[in-house]
Design a protein around this motif. Structure first.
Motif, mmCIF file in Angstrom:
data_model
loop_
_atom_site.group_PDB
_atom_site.id
_atom_site.type_symbol
_atom_site.label_atom_id
_atom_site.label_comp_id
_atom_site.label_asym_id
_atom_site.label_seq_id
_atom_site.Cartn_x
_atom_site.Cartn_y
_atom_site.Cartn_z
ATOM 1 N N LEU A 74 0.690 -1.232 -0.055
ATOM 2 C CA LEU A 74 -0.059 0.118 0.073
ATOM 3 C C LEU A 74 0.752 1.267 -0.020
ATOM 4 C CD1 LEU A 74 -2.914 1.254 0.060
ATOM 5 C CD2 LEU A 74 -2.757 0.945 2.301
ATOM 6 N N ALA A 75 1.981 1.332 0.618
ATOM 7 C CA ALA A 75 2.989 2.269 0.530
ATOM 8 C C ALA A 75 3.897 2.546 -0.766
ATOM 9 C CB ALA A 75 3.822 2.316 1.961
ATOM 10 N N ASN A 76 4.324 1.225 -0.945
ATOM 11 C CA ASN A 76 4.960 1.306 -2.390
ATOM 12 C C ASN A 76 4.299 1.600 -3.761
ATOM 13 O OD1 ASN A 76 7.436 0.609 -0.834
ATOM 14 N ND2 ASN A 76 7.218 -1.608 -1.168
ATOM 15 N N ALA A 77 2.983 1.179 -3.832
ATOM 16 C CA ALA A 77 2.402 1.440 -5.236
ATOM 17 C C ALA A 77 2.295 2.780 -5.423
ATOM 18 C CB ALA A 77 0.988 0.618 -5.336
ATOM 19 N N PRO A 78 1.610 3.625 -4.440
ATOM 20 C CA PRO A 78 1.524 5.111 -4.763
ATOM 21 C C PRO A 78 2.961 5.831 -4.732
ATOM 22 C CG PRO A 78 0.068 4.396 -2.786
ATOM 23 C CD PRO A 78 1.062 3.326 -3.195
ATOM 24 N N GLN A 79 3.750 5.507 -3.921
ATOM 25 C CA GLN A 79 5.105 5.891 -4.089
ATOM 26 C C GLN A 79 5.861 6.015 -5.346
ATOM 27 O OE1 GLN A 79 7.129 7.718 -2.032
ATOM 28 N NE2 GLN A 79 9.048 7.588 -2.906
ATOM 29 N N LYS A 80 5.604 4.806 -5.994
ATOM 30 C CA LYS A 80 6.086 4.661 -7.412
ATOM 31 C C LYS A 80 5.559 5.384 -8.396
ATOM 32 C CE LYS A 80 7.938 0.036 -6.507
ATOM 33 N NZ LYS A 80 7.880 -1.477 -6.676
ATOM 34 N N ALA A 81 4.028 5.516 -8.411
ATOM 35 C CA ALA A 81 3.247 6.218 -9.159
ATOM 36 C C ALA A 81 3.370 7.624 -8.980
ATOM 37 C CB ALA A 81 1.863 5.740 -9.320
ATOM 38 N N PHE A 82 3.561 8.130 -7.843
ATOM 39 C CA PHE A 82 3.527 9.557 -7.462
ATOM 40 C C PHE A 82 4.808 10.053 -7.823
ATOM 41 C CE2 PHE A 82 3.594 13.200 -4.497
ATOM 42 C CZ PHE A 82 2.539 13.768 -4.968
ATOM 43 N N THR A 83 5.901 9.376 -7.321
ATOM 44 C CA THR A 83 7.181 10.176 -7.588
ATOM 45 C C THR A 83 7.498 10.154 -8.982
ATOM 46 O OG1 THR A 83 8.333 8.213 -7.001
ATOM 47 C CG2 THR A 83 8.091 9.898 -5.444
ATOM 48 N N ALA A 84 6.767 9.142 -9.968
ATOM 49 C CA ALA A 84 7.112 9.117 -11.294
ATOM 50 C C ALA A 84 6.509 10.443 -11.846
ATOM 51 C CB ALA A 84 6.647 7.958 -12.074
ATOM 52 N N ALA A 85 5.479 10.969 -11.432
ATOM 53 C CA ALA A 85 4.856 12.134 -11.767
ATOM 54 C C ALA A 85 5.491 13.544 -11.248
ATOM 55 C CB ALA A 85 3.498 12.063 -11.556
ATOM 56 N N HIS A 86 6.064 13.205 -10.115
ATOM 57 C CA HIS A 86 6.684 14.264 -9.210
ATOM 58 C C HIS A 86 8.039 13.828 -8.743
ATOM 59 C CE1 HIS A 86 2.633 16.221 -9.410
ATOM 60 N NE2 HIS A 86 2.119 15.006 -8.965
ATOM 61 N N PRO A 87 8.998 14.096 -9.676
ATOM 62 C CA PRO A 87 10.374 13.553 -9.020
ATOM 63 C C PRO A 87 10.937 14.446 -8.140
ATOM 64 C CG PRO A 87 10.187 14.421 -11.499
ATOM 65 C CD PRO A 87 9.169 14.573 -11.017
ATOM 66 N N GLU A 88 10.397 15.776 -7.881
ATOM 67 C CA GLU A 88 10.764 16.554 -6.739
ATOM 68 C C GLU A 88 10.540 16.167 -5.620
ATOM 69 O OE1 GLU A 88 7.811 18.916 -9.125
ATOM 70 O OE2 GLU A 88 9.134 17.338 -9.536
ATOM 71 N N ALA A 89 9.193 15.523 -5.375
ATOM 72 C CA ALA A 89 8.843 14.749 -4.005
ATOM 73 C C ALA A 89 9.869 14.401 -3.258
ATOM 74 C CB ALA A 89 7.366 13.802 -4.183
ATOM 75 N N GLU A 90 9.508 14.537 -1.962
ATOM 76 C CA GLU A 90 10.607 13.772 -0.951
ATOM 77 C C GLU A 90 10.250 12.507 -0.861
ATOM 78 O OE1 GLU A 90 10.780 15.804 2.890
ATOM 79 O OE2 GLU A 90 10.636 17.752 1.837
#
Length: 85
Positions: A60-76
């Protein structure tokens, strides 16, 4: 299992907070009862007890992390609070 919809909902939550300026996200799983599942299929798939909670929480943590950071590479990097820390 409802992971796909829950991961999508978590990603959507991140997106809703991104626009106003949030750049750091930390889903907290610390208050979850790892002896009781809301979905019988999840209990059957993962069992009960502290070790049973680790797999679903990681997914549940990894799936959004991958999708979200792909769209927002500047995210922490995502931080999370596991059950039973």
């Amino acid at each position: 299992m409802a992971f796909a919809s829950e991961a999508a909902a978590l990603t959507a939550r991140f997106e809703s907070l991104w626009e106003p300026g949030v750049r750091s996200f930390a889903p907290a799983f610390d208050d979850i009862d790892h002896q009781r599942w809301n979905c019988e299929k999840d209990r059957a798939a993962f069992g009960t007890g502290p070790a049973a909670a680790a797999g679903p929480q990681a997914h549940l943590a990894n799936a959004p992390q991958k999708a979200f950071t792909a769209a927002h590479p500047e995210a922490e990097p995502l931080r999370s609070e596991p059950t039973g820390y």
